[in-house]
Design an enzyme around this catalytic site. Structure first.
Site, PDB file in Angstrom:
ATOM      1  N   ARG A 238       0.876  -1.169   0.000  1.00  0.00           N
ATOM      2  CA  ARG A 238       0.000   0.000   0.000  1.00  0.00           C
ATOM      3  C   ARG A 238       0.917   1.224   0.000  1.00  0.00           C
ATOM      4  NH1 ARG A 238      -3.436  -2.962  -1.341  1.00  0.00           N
ATOM      5  NH2 ARG A 238      -5.481  -3.331  -0.419  1.00  0.00           N
ATOM      6  N   GLU A 267      -4.027   7.591  -4.628  1.00  0.00           N
ATOM      7  CA  GLU A 267      -4.373   6.860  -5.863  1.00  0.00           C
ATOM      8  C   GLU A 267      -5.713   7.330  -6.397  1.00  0.00           C
ATOM      9  OE1 GLU A 267      -4.036   2.631  -5.194  1.00  0.00           O
ATOM     10  OE2 GLU A 267      -1.984   2.826  -4.491  1.00  0.00           O
ATOM     11  N   HIS A 286      -1.661   0.171  -9.651  1.00  0.00           N
ATOM     12  CA  HIS A 286      -2.235  -0.738  -8.644  1.00  0.00           C
ATOM     13  C   HIS A 286      -2.945  -1.927  -9.313  1.00  0.00           C
ATOM     14  CE1 HIS A 286      -3.992  -0.997  -4.299  1.00  0.00           C
ATOM     15  NE2 HIS A 286      -3.828  -2.204  -4.831  1.00  0.00           N
TER      16      HIS A 286
HETATM   17  C1  DGY Z   1      -5.916  -6.228  -2.671  1.00  0.00           C
HETATM   18  O1  DGY Z   1      -6.646  -7.210  -2.888  1.00  0.00           O
HETATM   19  O2  DGY Z   1      -5.701  -5.826  -1.519  1.00  0.00           O
HETATM   20  C2  DGY Z   1      -5.353  -5.522  -3.844  1.00  0.00           C
HETATM   21  O3  DGY Z   1      -4.300  -4.704  -3.521  1.00  0.00           O
HETATM   22  C3  DGY Z   1      -6.441  -4.705  -4.501  1.00  0.00           C
HETATM   23  O4  DGY Z   1      -6.824  -3.684  -3.642  1.00  0.00           O
END
Ligand code: DGY
Length: 325
Positions: A238, A267, A286
């Site tokens: 993240r 984001e 992402h």
């Molecule tokens: C997750 O599944 O956590 C991916 O990063 C998509 O948000």
């Protein structure tokens, strides 16, 4: 009377039709400024909510007095205030496992692209600048085979990355995690070490930890200074786990060689963001778990979680197990 479920995310026909068999379904593909008022209105008598990345906090929950379950279509759940949900007796679920291999594939792609400068060289060829048969040494990348990979956060996705790196690329793997991962140690010879040792010894550093209070800004100036000057840093966890200002400083001052990023503090990232101007940064939007096949599995899992939860059973991927179902 059927219970009501709001799907506040894109949802393919097959999982949506399963939901519609059991519940009154309201589908709002994206919650934005224009759809938020009707979303909040619908929330006032909803029993279940399926979402992807929506911030579910006290304010939102105050608008949802009948809610029994929030089902994330993601493995990460930093968008959910778990303490608040638990306090209110609302179940929270996620979609682990089904995206492990897909995300690990994406991380290897990012690692290779950054090490071998694939996007930069792709543009070089397409701009018609490849005029001499032998490319200048300045355009060479670095090997990943036989090098040391440090994985911060050795959960299921971290283990899938270790498998690829060890078996496919003959890499030595160091890892740092809350707990030892004996599976990864036995299968892929991963060596457990301190964060400091990992940062100092790794040629590639891959950040895979979930975002929690403990991991927020886990990597900043001090940690970049500990890395090798040749290190390549990958973040597919993240954005908030890394201090971006410090990352920019590290890249500009050549404390590290390059970075491959799938996630950002904000984001979507602002198109004028300084990170996007640096030649030694490879970016993705992402997309760790984003393939059609895997997204379908995640949606099916999210639907299964909500069906079980609203039927009075314990959902297969309940996060807040303190909630009595
Ligand atoms: C997750 O599944 O956590 C991916 O990063 C998509 O948000």
């Amino acid at each position: 009377m059927k219970q009501k479920v709001i799907v506040a995310a894109k949802m393919y026909d097959e999982p949506l039709s399963i939901l519609k068999k059991w519940f009154d379904v309201v589908h709002i593909e994206s919650v934005n400024d224009s759809t938020r008022p009707s979303f909040l209105e619908e929330l006032s008598d909803a029993h279940g909510l399926i979402n992807m990345g929506l911030i579910v906090d006290q304010h939102l929950l105050n608008r949802a007095p009948h809610l029994k379950i929030v089902s994330n279509i993601s493995v990460g759940y930093d968008n959910l205030d778990i303490a608040e949900l638990t306090l209110r007796g609302i179940m929270a679920t996620n979609t682990p496992d089904v995206l492990n291999d897909t995300t690990a594939d994406a991380v290897m792609a990012l690692l290779l692209s950054t090490a071998r400068r694939i996007p930069e060289l792709d543009q070089y060829v397409k701009r018609g600048e490849w005029k001499q048969l032998l490319v200048r040494d300045e355009m060479f990348g670095v090997d990943i085979h036989g090098k040391t990979l440090g994985i911060i956060g050795m959960g299921r996705i971290g283990t899938a990355i270790a498998k690829r790196a060890h078996l496919g690329f003959d890499m030595e793997i160091l890892y740092y995690n809350r707990n030892r991962n004996m599976n990864a140690e036995e299968l892929y010879q991963c060596k457990y070490c301190s964060l400091e040792e990992l940062l100092q010894r790794s040629d590639f550093i891959c950040l895979m930890t979930p975002l929690t209070k403990e991991t927020e800004y886990l990597i900043g100036k001090k940690q970049f200074e500990q890395m090798k000057r040749s290190a390549i840093f990958i973040n597919a966890s993240r954005g908030m786990t890394v201090n971006e200002k410090d990352l920019i400083m590290a890249l500009e001052n050549k404390w590290i060689a390059a970075a491959g990023l799938d996630v950002y503090e904000q984001e979507p990232i602002d198109p004028s963001h300084r990170l996007l101007t640096l030649p030694n940064v490879v970016t993705l939007p992402h997309i760790g778990g984003a393939t059609l096949a895997t997204r379908m599995k995640m949606m099916n899992l999210a639907v299964n979680n909500i069906v079980e939860g609203l039927m009075g059973n314990s959902p297969p991927h309940l996060i807040n197990k303190d909630v009595v179902v």
